[in-house]
Design a protein around this motif. Structure first.
Motif, PDB file in Angstrom:
ATOM      1  N   TRP A 163       2.289 -11.940   1.035  1.00 39.86           N
ATOM      2  CA  TRP A 163       1.604 -10.704   0.667  1.00 39.86           C
ATOM      3  C   TRP A 163       0.116 -10.843   0.969  1.00 39.86           C
ATOM      4  O   TRP A 163      -0.477 -11.895   0.766  1.00 39.86           O
ATOM      5  N   ALA A 164      -0.486  -9.784   1.468  1.00 43.04           N
ATOM      6  CA  ALA A 164      -1.916  -9.767   1.776  1.00 43.04           C
ATOM      7  C   ALA A 164      -2.396  -8.324   1.731  1.00 43.04           C
ATOM      8  O   ALA A 164      -1.596  -7.376   1.624  1.00 43.04           O
ATOM      9  N   LYS A 165      -3.669  -8.172   1.807  1.00 44.37           N
ATOM     10  CA  LYS A 165      -4.256  -6.829   1.736  1.00 44.37           C
ATOM     11  C   LYS A 165      -3.706  -5.965   2.876  1.00 44.37           C
ATOM     12  O   LYS A 165      -3.711  -6.354   4.044  1.00 44.37           O
ATOM     13  N   GLY A 166      -3.197  -4.774   2.532  1.00 44.83           N
ATOM     14  CA  GLY A 166      -2.720  -3.825   3.514  1.00 44.83           C
ATOM     15  C   GLY A 166      -1.266  -3.973   3.903  1.00 44.83           C
ATOM     16  O   GLY A 166      -0.750  -3.157   4.672  1.00 44.83           O
ATOM     17  N   TRP A 201      -4.401  -1.388 -10.627  1.00 46.01           N
ATOM     18  CA  TRP A 201      -3.322  -2.127  -9.979  1.00 46.01           C
ATOM     19  C   TRP A 201      -2.068  -1.275  -9.803  1.00 46.01           C
ATOM     20  O   TRP A 201      -1.159  -1.678  -9.086  1.00 46.01           O
ATOM     21  N   ASP A 219      -2.098   3.418   1.464  1.00 44.17           N
ATOM     22  CA  ASP A 219      -2.836   3.394   2.727  1.00 44.17           C
ATOM     23  C   ASP A 219      -3.091   4.817   3.224  1.00 44.17           C
ATOM     24  O   ASP A 219      -2.758   5.807   2.558  1.00 44.17           O
ATOM     25  N   GLN A 255      -2.885  -4.707  -2.485  1.00 42.73           N
ATOM     26  CA  GLN A 255      -4.336  -4.896  -2.430  1.00 42.73           C
ATOM     27  C   GLN A 255      -4.683  -6.328  -2.025  1.00 42.73           C
ATOM     28  O   GLN A 255      -5.731  -6.573  -1.425  1.00 42.73           O
ATOM     29  N   SER A 256      -3.805  -7.255  -2.359  1.00 38.88           N
ATOM     30  CA  SER A 256      -4.023  -8.679  -2.060  1.00 38.88           C
ATOM     31  C   SER A 256      -2.724  -9.420  -2.333  1.00 38.88           C
ATOM     32  O   SER A 256      -1.688  -8.799  -2.615  1.00 38.88           O
ATOM     33  N   ASP A 257      -2.771 -10.714  -2.240  1.00 46.41           N
ATOM     34  CA  ASP A 257      -1.641 -11.531  -2.652  1.00 46.41           C
ATOM     35  C   ASP A 257      -1.599 -11.559  -4.187  1.00 46.41           C
ATOM     36  O   ASP A 257      -2.486 -11.032  -4.854  1.00 46.41           O
TER      37      ASP A 257
END
Length: 349
Positions: free
Chosen positions: A191-194, A263, A326, A334-336
Motif C-alpha cells: 500500500w502507498a499513497k494513491g 482517514w 482520487d 493516503q499512505s501505507d
C-alpha cells in the motif's frame, strides 16, 4: 394319564462338600543360564565393538543427513521404476531413520549381551518408602549403573553419547525450512499513497457511491495483480499482508480517535483483514453492532471504534488504512499502514 406313565421329575441334588484347591507352590527361580559373553571376555569385547559400531554408524548417518540437506538440490528427483520422489527428502528420511534404528538396535544388543541379566525377587511393600528403603533404592540404582557397564565400557559410552548428541544436529539444521525470521517484514506492505482500493475478487476499483451503509467488502491494493505473473512468491507474500476489509458505517455511529479525523470517507473505513492474534483472515461482520469476528479464536473487533478488541485473545486493534478519493472518484490509500499488520510478535512493545 395313569400315574405310572407320568414323567419322572428329578429333584435338585444336594450340594456336596466344597473342594478347596491347594495353593500353587512357589516354583522359585529357574537356574540361571550364563551367556557366552558372561564367561568369555573376548565374546564380550566383540559385542562391545558391534554396539559401538552401530552407534558410530548412527552418528555418521546423522552427519550425512545434515550434509545432504545442503548438497542435494531441493528439486532433485529419485526414480525406482514407476516410483519416484524428492531426492532431498528421501535422503534425509533414510539417514535419520537408519540412525534411529541403529541406536535402538545397539541399545538392545547391549542390554541382551552385556548387561547383567540375573533374575531377582523383590517382596511387595507399602507404597510409602522409609529412609532406609530410599537408601536401598539409591544403592540399587548405583548397582544397576555399575552392572550395565556404562561407566566401565568407555567405548560404548562414548559412542552412544556421540550418536545421541548428533541427533540434535538435524533438528537445528532443519529449522532453516521454517523460513527467514520476520524481522521488519510486517512493518510495510505494498500500500502507498494513491494506490486504489479494488474488490479482491473482481479487481474493480471501488467508489464511495458503490457502498451502502452496513456493507463490508473484502478488498486489496490495485498494484497487487501485477505481481502475480512477475513473481508468484512475492505476490503471495504481498497478498497476505495487504488484504483489507472496507466497511461503511453511519458517520454518527463512528468514534474517531484523535489524528484520524480524515482517514475515512463519509463513513467508509478500511482496516487490515489479518487478525492481530495469530494472523487468521477475518470478515464475519455483524452490521448492527459493527463487530467483526475472527473465525479462528473468536477475537472480536469494533470497527466503529477504531477496530478495538472487545472480546478474545487478540492484544491490539486491527491496523487502519487511511483513505482518500482520487480525481476520478475512486477510493485510494493516503499512505501505507502506520503500524505493523498481522499477528503480534515478541519484537513489538
Amino acid at each position: 394319564m395313569s400315574d405310572d406313565k407320568l414323567p419322572v421329575v428329578k429333584g435338585e441334588e444336594e450340594p456336596g462338600p466344597v473342594q478347596v484347591a491347594e495353593p500353587i507352590p512357589d516354583p522359585g527361580l529357574e537356574p540361571h543360564e550364563y551367556r557366552i559373553t558372561d564367561i568369555d571376555p573376548k565374546a564380550a569385547d566383540r559385542v562391545e565393538r558391534q554396539v559401538s559400531t552401530m552407534f558410530g554408524l548412527a552418528t555418521l548417518l546423522v552427519l550425512g543427513a545434515c550434509v545432504a540437506y545442503f548438497v542435494i538440490p531441493r528439486d532433485a528427483e529419485l526414480s525406482f521404476g514407476p516410483l519416484s520422489g524428492n531426492a532431498n527428502n528421501m535422503t534425509l528420511g533414510l539417514c535419520v531413520g537408519l540412525a534411529l534404528f541403529l541406536i535402538g538396535a545397539g541399545a538392545i544388543q547391549w542390554a541382551k549381551k552385556l548387561m547383567v541379566d540375573e533374575e531377582i525377587v523383590e517382596e511387595r511393600h507399602a507404597a510409602h518408602s522409609t529412609l532406609a528403603q530410599k537408601a536401598d533404592i539409591t544403592d540399587a540404582f548405583q548397582q544397576g549403573v555399575a552392572e550395565s557397564g556404562f561407566t566401565r565400557r568407555k567405548l560404548i559410552r562414548r559412542s552412544m553419547i556421540g550418536a545421541l548428541a548428533a541427533l540434535g544436529l538435524p533438528a537445528i539444521v532443519f529449522l532453516r525450512d521454517l523460513g527467514p525470521l520476520p524481522g521488519r517484514a510486517l512493518y510495510s506492505t505494498i500500500w502507498a499513497k494513491g494506490i486504489r482500493v479494488v474488490n479482491d475478487v473482481t479487481l474493480r476499483p471501488i467508489k464511495p457511491s458503490d457502498m451502502i451503509v452496513g456493507q463490508l467488502v473484502n478488498a486489496a491494493p490495485a498494484n497487487l495483480a501485477a505481481l502475480q505473473e512477475d513473481s508468484p512468491a512475492e505476490y503471495q507474500n504481498a497478498k497476505a499482508k495487504s488484504a483489507v476489509i472496507v466497511v461503511r458505517i453511519k458517520p454518527s455511529e463512528i468514534q474517531t480517535p484523535p489524528g484520524r479525523e480524515n482517514w475515512g470517507i463519509d463513513g467508509i473505513l478500511c482496516y487490515s483483514k489479518i487478525c492481530t492474534h495469530v494472523g487468521c483472515p477475518i470478515s464475519l461482520y455483524e452490521q448492527t453492532t459493527h463487530h467483526v469476528l475472527c473465525p479462528c479464536h473468536q477475537s472480536t473487533f469494533d470497527l466503529a471504534d477504531a477496530a478495538k478488541v472487545v472480546f478474545g485473545p487478540a492484544a491490539r486493534p486491527l491496523p487502519q488504512l487511511p483513505l482518500a478519493v482520487d480525481s476520478e472518484g475512486y477510493l485510494v490509500a493516503q499512505s501505507d499502514f502506520t503500524e505493523p499488520v498481522g499477528p503480534s510478535f515478541f519484537e513489538r512493545g
